[in-house]
Design an enzyme around this catalytic site. Structure first.
Site, PDB file in Angstrom:
ATOM      1  N   TYR A 157      -1.089  -2.739  16.301  1.00  0.00           N
ATOM      2  CA  TYR A 157      -1.138  -2.475  14.863  1.00  0.00           C
ATOM      3  C   TYR A 157      -2.118  -3.425  14.174  1.00  0.00           C
ATOM      4  O   TYR A 157      -2.979  -3.000  13.396  1.00  0.00           O
ATOM      5  CB  TYR A 157       0.248  -2.615  14.245  1.00  0.00           C
ATOM      6  CG  TYR A 157       0.224  -2.609  12.727  1.00  0.00           C
ATOM      7  CD1 TYR A 157      -0.142  -1.463  12.032  1.00  0.00           C
ATOM      8  CD2 TYR A 157       0.535  -3.759  12.000  1.00  0.00           C
ATOM      9  CE1 TYR A 157      -0.198  -1.459  10.638  1.00  0.00           C
ATOM     10  CE2 TYR A 157       0.488  -3.758  10.619  1.00  0.00           C
ATOM     11  CZ  TYR A 157       0.120  -2.611   9.946  1.00  0.00           C
ATOM     12  OH  TYR A 157       0.062  -2.620   8.577  1.00  0.00           O
ATOM     13  N   LYS A 161      -5.711  -2.417  12.236  1.00  0.00           N
ATOM     14  CA  LYS A 161      -5.994  -2.739  10.834  1.00  0.00           C
ATOM     15  C   LYS A 161      -7.256  -3.595  10.714  1.00  0.00           C
ATOM     16  O   LYS A 161      -8.051  -3.425   9.783  1.00  0.00           O
ATOM     17  CB  LYS A 161      -4.801  -3.454  10.198  1.00  0.00           C
ATOM     18  CG  LYS A 161      -3.545  -2.609  10.089  1.00  0.00           C
ATOM     19  CD  LYS A 161      -3.724  -1.406   9.167  1.00  0.00           C
ATOM     20  CE  LYS A 161      -3.783  -1.780   7.714  1.00  0.00           C
ATOM     21  NZ  LYS A 161      -3.835  -0.590   6.828  1.00  0.00           N
TER      22      LYS A 161
END
Length: 374
Positions: A157, A161
């Site tokens: 994750y 990002k």
């Protein structure tokens, strides 16, 4: 600078932050049109927004962020895009290919569409997790955009990002279809809380199962500075206003900003207790096990997940990066956002805490019933 007369696109418009931003845009700006782009558009939201529209047109674009034709329709004629849509996964429940597909490829397609359709401003919602903490748990207290920090992101994750953020910053200054240039801005909010936060709701459920005693998952001294959702949304609005103002566009464009507020530094666990204590919840004095043992257990669960992956989907409730994040002091100032785009928190800590607690009180009976049924 006002956004009056603009056509704005909000991706992730039905999400926690996206919905708050949409409501703020409708309340404070005389927009020509606001376009909601989300994978699942909630009918209750569009119905509720109708009373706030005034002369603003509300359009719905439902579908996947990776659908290039959908993006073209949503961006055609728009002047600003708020890209809040993202898959959030801190425990490894989502396949990494899906995470990167939505968070990175989707962002790339959206940027390309903005260039083709001559959208002049692009605001991307990044995450504090792109900054760290690193695997050693080195702290940052009151950091800023110039703070040097060695960080090797291992969690998919966080990696997704970071890659999406870099795409946005590199796209700044690209020539648009109409000959103008794209201005991009990246915002890194702290942990966002407030009405509708599913993470706070999850901790409340765990507390109900534990006899109204919250689990302590972070040490008291591991202080962070969460940001209230209303302040995070206002930071996005101020970024868009700054990108539209000629005198600020050059300063803000191509930069990233930490978005925090005046919520006092506090550990994640003690924050949960602060908003739930008025509802009768207590909290464990110390974590169930010492940090080194929890770290070893997280490592063993990650090994088990890797062994089982070809045969069975197993998602550990905790991993090493999440454990380190929850137990590392990691706080940042919003002063650069204040200086460059005029951002000042709208809601102080007492108001933000009260609003969050009131929302939790409103859903508590339902959650007690849900937990008892299970």
């Amino acid at each position: 600078m006002s956004l009056a007369g603009d056509v704005c696109v909000v991706t992730g418009a039905c999400g926690f932050l996206g919905e708050r931003l949409v409501r703020m845009l409708l309340e404070e700006e005389r927009l020509s049109e606001i376009r909601l782009l989300d994978r699942n558009i909630r009918p209750d939201l569009t119905h509720a927004l109708k009373d706030s529209l005034g002369e603003t047109k509300l359009s719905v674009f439902e579908g996947d962020i990776r659908d290039s034709e959908l993006l073209k329709r949503a961006c055609r004629g728009a002047s600003v895009v708020f890209h809040t849509a993202s898959l959030i996964d801190v425990i490894g429940a989502i396949d990494p290919s899906e995470l990167f597909g939505v968070n990175v490829k989707g962002t790339q397609l959206l940027l390309e569409t903005c260039v083709q359709e001559s959208v002049s401003s692009f605001i991307y919602t990044s995450s504090i997790e792109v900054a760290g903490p690193n695997v050693r748990g080195d702290p940052i207290i009151g950091g800023n955009e110039e703070t040097q920090y060695v960080c090797c992101l291992k969690f998919p994750y966080s990696q997704s990002k970071k890659e999406a953020e870099q795409l946005c910053l590199r796209a700044h200054g690209e020539v648009l279809g109409n000959g103008a240039r794209l201005a991009t801005c990246v915002l890194r909010p702290m942990y966002i809380y407030g009405e509708g936060c599913r993470f706070t709701l999850g901790h409340m459920r765990d507390g109900i199962r534990n006899g109204d005693v919250l689990l302590r998952i972070s040490r008291r001294e591991a202080k962070v500075n969460p940001v209230y959702v209303g302040n995070a949304a206002f930071g996005h609005l101020q970024a868009a206003r700054a990108l539209k103002a000629p005198q600020r566009r050059a300063a803000v464009g191509g930069n990233f900003y930490y978005i925090s507020d005046d919520t006092p530094p506090i550990s994640y666990s003690d924050f949960n207790h602060a908003v739930l204590a008025p509802l009768g919840f207590g909290i464990q004095t110390r974590p169930v096990l010492p940090f080194p043992i929890l770290y070893l257990m997280a490592f063993l669960m990650e090994l088990l997940q890797a062994v089982l992956r070809p045969f069975l989907k197993f998602t550990p409730p905790m991993n090493r990066q999440l454990l380190v994040m929850l137990n590392t002091s990691f706080s940042f100032s919003y002063q650069k956002a204040h200086r460059d785009m005029g951002y000042t928190p709208r809601h102080d800590w007492e108001e933000a805490r009260q609003r969050t607690t009131d929302w939790l009180a409103s859903v508590l009976p339902r959650e007690r019933e849900r937990v008892s049924v299970k």
